[in-house]
Design an enzyme around this catalytic site. Sequence first.
Site, short mmCIF file in Angstrom:
data_model
loop_
_atom_site.label_atom_id
_atom_site.label_comp_id
_atom_site.label_asym_id
_atom_site.label_seq_id
_atom_site.Cartn_x
_atom_site.Cartn_y
_atom_site.Cartn_z
N GLY A 36 42.09 50.96 24.75
CA GLY A 36 42.06 49.52 25.03
C GLY A 36 40.93 48.85 24.24
O GLY A 36 41.14 47.83 23.56
N HIS A 37 39.75 49.43 24.30
CA HIS A 37 38.62 48.88 23.54
C HIS A 37 38.92 48.92 22.04
O HIS A 37 38.62 47.97 21.31
CB HIS A 37 37.34 49.71 23.79
N GLN A 61 25.86 42.51 36.22
CA GLN A 61 27.21 42.19 36.66
C GLN A 61 27.73 43.16 37.73
O GLN A 61 28.88 43.06 38.14
CB GLN A 61 28.17 42.11 35.48
N LYS A 149 43.23 42.31 30.11
CA LYS A 149 43.14 43.21 31.28
C LYS A 149 42.17 42.62 32.31
O LYS A 149 42.39 42.72 33.51
CB LYS A 149 42.64 44.57 30.78
N GLN A 153 37.77 37.32 33.66
CA GLN A 153 36.61 37.39 32.75
C GLN A 153 36.89 36.59 31.48
O GLN A 153 36.03 35.87 30.97
CB GLN A 153 36.32 38.84 32.40
N SER A 185 41.37 52.00 31.55
CA SER A 185 40.11 51.47 32.08
C SER A 185 39.09 52.60 32.05
O SER A 185 39.44 53.76 32.30
CB SER A 185 40.33 51.00 33.53
N SER A 186 37.84 52.25 31.78
CA SER A 186 36.79 53.27 31.80
C SER A 186 36.75 53.93 33.17
O SER A 186 36.46 55.12 33.29
CB SER A 186 35.44 52.64 31.49
N ARG A 187 37.04 53.15 34.21
CA ARG A 187 36.98 53.69 35.58
C ARG A 187 38.07 54.74 35.84
O ARG A 187 37.94 55.51 36.80
CB ARG A 187 37.08 52.56 36.60
#
Length: 281
Positions: A36-37, A61, A149, A153, A185-187
């Site tokens: 994604g990045h 954040q 995504k 934001q 997602s990083s998560r």
Amino acid sequence: MRVCKTAADMQSIVHQERQKGKKIGFVPTMGALHEGHISLLTRCLDENDFSICSIFVNPKQFNNASDLTNYPRSISADLALLEKADCDLAFCPDYSEVYPHEMPTPIDLGLLGQCLESAYRPGHFEGVAVVVKRLFELTNPHCAYFGLKDFQQFAVVKRLVSLLKMDIEVIGCPTVRTAQGLALSSRNMLLSESEKTSALALYDCLVYARSLVRETSMNKIKQKVVDRFKNSTDPRLEYFEIVDGETLEPVISAEAHSQIVALIAAYLGKVRLIDNLILIP
Ligand code: AMP
């Protein structure tokens, strides 16, 4: 690829590139990079002469201390990915480089700072606004790339740039997903394989909402989706909302809106995931 840890080093390189008349593109990230990045960086490289990617886990954040502690970090792998993608400059600052002195919250985000994510993550977007403003000041780009995504934001960053009259074009890029539909997602790194499978319910319900949008009222769609999660603890639904793509205000009826977006947040175990889908057009 050049790697800079200090703002001064990064700024001196960017200044030289600007003097040569180069168009500067910027992709801010918190690392733990994935496709994604890289899709943002690829677009940035296509549309600019010199591309900067920042890796900075911004404590301001995170409204939850354990979320910050557990946030995945993989700087060596990240730099290897950026190098492979042909990034020109990786900016990996420490906290004191980004925040040499305390900074006040720069803007009143209005409804954007109260609705959806903001209701569950107080102060989150104020922290995002502070870091994006700071990173924009430091990198001084012509264009900056953000993932849809993180739909809210993206709206916050557009608001920031417009309120502060920054001369930066903010570009939104489509969400990259696994073949089954899970938004990268990083998560996701924190999920077990079975949680990853359960997490597919998020995208499934967004697609379901899209299939109903022309034939059912928004309230009914919302109710049907909420019902789907009624007895589910994994995922545990936090919110599902259908909003106007511009104002992020709840939509009652589809007419009179040029863009309608469904957004969802849910927990898989302790990991909180968000996703969204544009329902109209
Ligand atoms: P993060 O590192 O999570 O702060 O994300 C950095 C940027 O990458 C943000 O603009 C995100 O919206 C974007 N991004 C994260 N995941 C994805 C994805 N699956 N597809 C496209 N962009 C993404």
